[in-house]
Each structure stands twice: as structure tokens, then as C-alpha cells.
Write a protein that holds these residues in place. Sequence first.
Motif, PDB file in Angstrom:
ATOM      1  N   THR A 149       3.128  -6.236  -9.489  1.00 14.81           N
ATOM      2  CA  THR A 149       3.167  -5.111  -8.562  1.00 14.81           C
ATOM      3  C   THR A 149       3.347  -3.812  -9.338  1.00 14.81           C
ATOM      4  O   THR A 149       4.253  -3.695 -10.155  1.00 14.81           O
ATOM      5  CB  THR A 149       4.309  -5.286  -7.556  1.00 14.81           C
ATOM      6  OG1 THR A 149       4.217  -6.576  -6.951  1.00 14.81           O
ATOM      7  CG2 THR A 149       4.257  -4.213  -6.480  1.00 14.81           C
ATOM      8  N   GLU A 182       8.078  -1.880   4.251  1.00 19.64           N
ATOM      9  CA  GLU A 182       7.080  -1.952   3.181  1.00 19.64           C
ATOM     10  C   GLU A 182       7.631  -1.387   1.880  1.00 19.64           C
ATOM     11  O   GLU A 182       7.413  -1.959   0.806  1.00 19.64           O
ATOM     12  CB  GLU A 182       5.814  -1.199   3.594  1.00 19.64           C
ATOM     13  CG  GLU A 182       5.044  -1.843   4.741  1.00 19.64           C
ATOM     14  CD  GLU A 182       5.723  -1.670   6.108  1.00 19.64           C
ATOM     15  OE1 GLU A 182       6.587  -0.760   6.256  1.00 19.64           O
ATOM     16  OE2 GLU A 182       5.415  -2.459   7.020  1.00 19.64           O
ATOM     17  N   ARG A 183       8.353  -0.245   1.945  1.00 15.52           N
ATOM     18  CA  ARG A 183       8.901   0.347   0.734  1.00 15.52           C
ATOM     19  C   ARG A 183       9.964  -0.541   0.105  1.00 15.52           C
ATOM     20  O   ARG A 183      10.038  -0.680  -1.115  1.00 15.52           O
ATOM     21  CB  ARG A 183       9.490   1.733   1.029  1.00 15.52           C
ATOM     22  CG  ARG A 183       8.463   2.849   1.103  1.00 15.52           C
ATOM     23  CD  ARG A 183       9.146   4.211   0.950  1.00 15.52           C
ATOM     24  NE  ARG A 183       8.138   5.269   0.951  1.00 15.52           N
ATOM     25  CZ  ARG A 183       7.806   5.988   2.018  1.00 15.52           C
ATOM     26  NH1 ARG A 183       8.364   5.740   3.186  1.00 15.52           N
ATOM     27  NH2 ARG A 183       6.898   6.939   1.919  1.00 15.52           N
ATOM     28  N   CYS A 185      10.225  -3.797   0.366  1.00 16.59           N
ATOM     29  CA  CYS A 185       9.577  -4.976  -0.220  1.00 16.59           C
ATOM     30  C   CYS A 185       8.871  -4.638  -1.526  1.00 16.59           C
ATOM     31  O   CYS A 185       8.986  -5.376  -2.520  1.00 16.59           O
ATOM     32  CB  CYS A 185       8.581  -5.584   0.770  1.00 16.59           C
ATOM     33  SG  CYS A 185       9.346  -6.467   2.150  1.00 16.59           S
ATOM     34  N   ARG A 186       8.150  -3.516  -1.553  1.00 17.26           N
ATOM     35  CA  ARG A 186       7.440  -3.153  -2.780  1.00 17.26           C
ATOM     36  C   ARG A 186       8.414  -2.893  -3.918  1.00 17.26           C
ATOM     37  O   ARG A 186       8.227  -3.354  -5.041  1.00 17.26           O
ATOM     38  CB  ARG A 186       6.567  -1.914  -2.560  1.00 17.26           C
ATOM     39  CG  ARG A 186       5.712  -1.561  -3.779  1.00 17.26           C
ATOM     40  CD  ARG A 186       4.980  -0.253  -3.605  1.00 17.26           C
ATOM     41  NE  ARG A 186       5.892   0.881  -3.597  1.00 17.26           N
ATOM     42  CZ  ARG A 186       6.348   1.479  -4.699  1.00 17.26           C
ATOM     43  NH1 ARG A 186       5.993   1.043  -5.892  1.00 17.26           N
ATOM     44  NH2 ARG A 186       7.173   2.507  -4.606  1.00 17.26           N
ATOM     45  N   THR A 187       9.497  -2.167  -3.625  1.00 13.23           N
ATOM     46  CA  THR A 187      10.497  -1.891  -4.653  1.00 13.23           C
ATOM     47  C   THR A 187      11.094  -3.178  -5.190  1.00 13.23           C
ATOM     48  O   THR A 187      11.224  -3.367  -6.404  1.00 13.23           O
ATOM     49  CB  THR A 187      11.600  -0.988  -4.081  1.00 13.23           C
ATOM     50  OG1 THR A 187      11.023   0.230  -3.608  1.00 13.23           O
ATOM     51  CG2 THR A 187      12.637  -0.672  -5.145  1.00 13.23           C
ATOM     52  N   ARG A 189       9.822  -6.181  -5.184  1.00 10.84           N
ATOM     53  CA  ARG A 189       8.834  -6.932  -5.972  1.00 10.84           C
ATOM     54  C   ARG A 189       8.718  -6.367  -7.384  1.00 10.84           C
ATOM     55  O   ARG A 189       8.681  -7.109  -8.368  1.00 10.84           O
ATOM     56  CB  ARG A 189       7.479  -6.909  -5.274  1.00 10.84           C
ATOM     57  CG  ARG A 189       7.413  -7.699  -3.981  1.00 10.84           C
ATOM     58  CD  ARG A 189       6.040  -7.615  -3.335  1.00 10.84           C
ATOM     59  NE  ARG A 189       6.029  -8.211  -2.009  1.00 10.84           N
ATOM     60  CZ  ARG A 189       5.766  -7.533  -0.891  1.00 10.84           C
ATOM     61  NH1 ARG A 189       5.453  -6.239  -0.934  1.00 10.84           N
ATOM     62  NH2 ARG A 189       5.801  -8.154   0.280  1.00 10.84           N
ATOM     63  N   VAL A 190       8.647  -5.027  -7.482  1.00 14.33           N
ATOM     64  CA  VAL A 190       8.554  -4.400  -8.803  1.00 14.33           C
ATOM     65  C   VAL A 190       9.779  -4.753  -9.639  1.00 14.33           C
ATOM     66  O   VAL A 190       9.664  -5.110 -10.816  1.00 14.33           O
ATOM     67  CB  VAL A 190       8.407  -2.865  -8.663  1.00 14.33           C
ATOM     68  CG1 VAL A 190       8.572  -2.186 -10.023  1.00 14.33           C
ATOM     69  CG2 VAL A 190       7.060  -2.502  -8.058  1.00 14.33           C
ATOM     70  N   GLY A 290       7.520  -1.083 -13.361  1.00 13.29           N
ATOM     71  CA  GLY A 290       6.254  -1.247 -12.675  1.00 13.29           C
ATOM     72  C   GLY A 290       5.110  -0.467 -13.289  1.00 13.29           C
ATOM     73  O   GLY A 290       4.120  -0.191 -12.612  1.00 13.29           O
TER      74      GLY A 290
END
Length: 334
Positions: A149, A182-183, A185-187, A189-190, A290
Amino acid sequence: MAGPLPPLALSLGEPAGVGPEIIAAAWNALRAEGPVFAVIGDAGLLRARDVPVVEITALSDAPGVFARGLPVLHHPLPAPVHPGRPEPANAGAVADWIEQAVNLAMSGEASGVVTAPIAKAPLYAAGFRFPGHTEFIAELTAELPMTGTRGPVMMLTARDLRACLVTIHAPLAEVPELVTRERVCRTARVVHEAMKRDFGIARPRLALAALNPHAGEGGAIGLEEIEVLAPAVAILRAEGITITDPMPADTMFHDEARAGYDAAICLYHDQALIPVKTLDFWGGVNATLGLPIVRTSPDHGTGFDIAGQGVARPDSLIAAIRLAGVMARARAGL
């Protein structure tokens, strides 16, 4: 000196700030054991700091000279430097130094990038269109492929704390709207991927800070934990990521609590920065997760009020150089 890795590339940053003096002090502290780095910037500024400077023509020359002199890829400034007084005419060179350091990392000539502090006002006046280093470097590296990611995610470190931010320089009134599923989850994952790739942690444990006091008290003092954070946790756990339920932020940073996780996901600026600066005010480090390259920076600004006086402490820059070396070695599997 440790490791068969290319040197780190260190961009000199704002020339009228404390960058030149803390870089000179960092070289003095690290010259014996490394990690090896070379400065991208004006060699004359560093000579004025009473350290031996060796101008090199290629980054690969740095290891051979590092023990006896500070290696510099010399890129001169167009205008004189007066400590404490940034010169807009030099802003273009400052941005170029960052870009050259990033290019060296993208080509593999550098194992990572360390950035000395910059002053944003003269850069903006010269047409710089990015909020700061992080966004600029993210764009410079956007076309370089990477696995996992893509960030950027800002991580602040102090001692054994790694605090990673979902939002950064956002007004507190805007944070609840910006903290989306969404933010988060993305954070996460990174951060999860970076813990494995950049720190060699096979099974990272993440702690998620709550937004509201007492993690919302079951909805009595806020619904974000129920409506946003808990669903994000469920998604992440379904992906195999180990992450806590939203935790009250006032109980997750003491010594015993920190032993239970490898990185904390914080939702806004002060939630991360207060514990980091409390644990180690002088030695905190800002790392960008990331990205397809390693990038770290000291966790402080240009220090115009003390620039040129020889009193600036290099602790944070030294820690940033060491952390970049750790991350580069982890990426190389060393």
C-alpha cells in the motif's frame, strides 16, 4: 562501519537555519561507526562549521572518505546566506537538493534519504506548491513501483514509541470528518506493511487510538468509535492485520502499554506528537512510511532564532540518520 549498503543522501535543507551546524555535529558523532551519509548542498556552508569537508563527484565515493571528512556533493547557492534570515533567491536550490537526494535513492545509489529542516515561506514565495517535504517526496516517487500500500503516512518515533498519523496538520474541528473508515484502513495497511518491510517485525501489533475520551463510553460521549473505528478494525482483522479495538488515548502511551504494540495509529496531530515529545523532546524522528524509498527527518524546524550560534542540538538529526540506516538495512534483508 556497518553493512554493505550504499550511503544515505542528506539534503542540507534551509541554509539560513540550523541545518549546517547540526549536520556538522552529526558527522562528528557518526564518523567512526556510521551510517555513512553524504550531504547534497553547498559545501561552503559546511566548511564554515569547522569540520573537514570532502567534495565528492559520486555518492559511491562517500564511504572511502567518511571517517576523515564530511562528504558533500557540492551544489552551490546563488545568493549569500545570513543565519536566521532566509533568502528567497536560495529557495530553488533548496528544492533541488531534495530532488537530487530523492533521485539518488530511486536509482539505488543511495540507500535512503534524510532531509534537514526546510522553511516553507521562502519556498512558497518561489512557487513551491507542496505543503512540505512529505508531499513533495511522495510526488517525486509516484512513478517508482513498489509492493504494498502506497503512503505517505507520517510516523514519529521516540524511544520505543512509533506513532503514526491518520490526519496531520488539520484543524481539530475538521478531524472528525476527516477520520473516515477508508483513511483509517489505508493508514493501518501502510503501517502494517512498513513494520514488516522497514523494521523486520514479522507479525506487527498495531494499537488504534480512539477519537473521543474514554473511547466514547459506548456512544455516550461520541459515536465515531462505533460508526467509524470499530468497522475499520473489523475490515483490517479480516485482512489478517493484528490491531486493537479503539483505545482511550490517555492510557495507551505509558511504559507498560507501549510494550503491548509495535506501532500506534493516532487520529490527529497532538494525539501522536505529545507522547513522542514527552518521551524524547530532543531525539524524536519523523519518518515517512509507504514510499518506495526510505526517508527520515529530524522532528524539529529550522531554528532561525538560534541559527549560527552553535547551540542547536543535533540529537534528532543523529537519530534520523540512524533510523534511516536501520530501515535501509531491513529493506535490504540485512
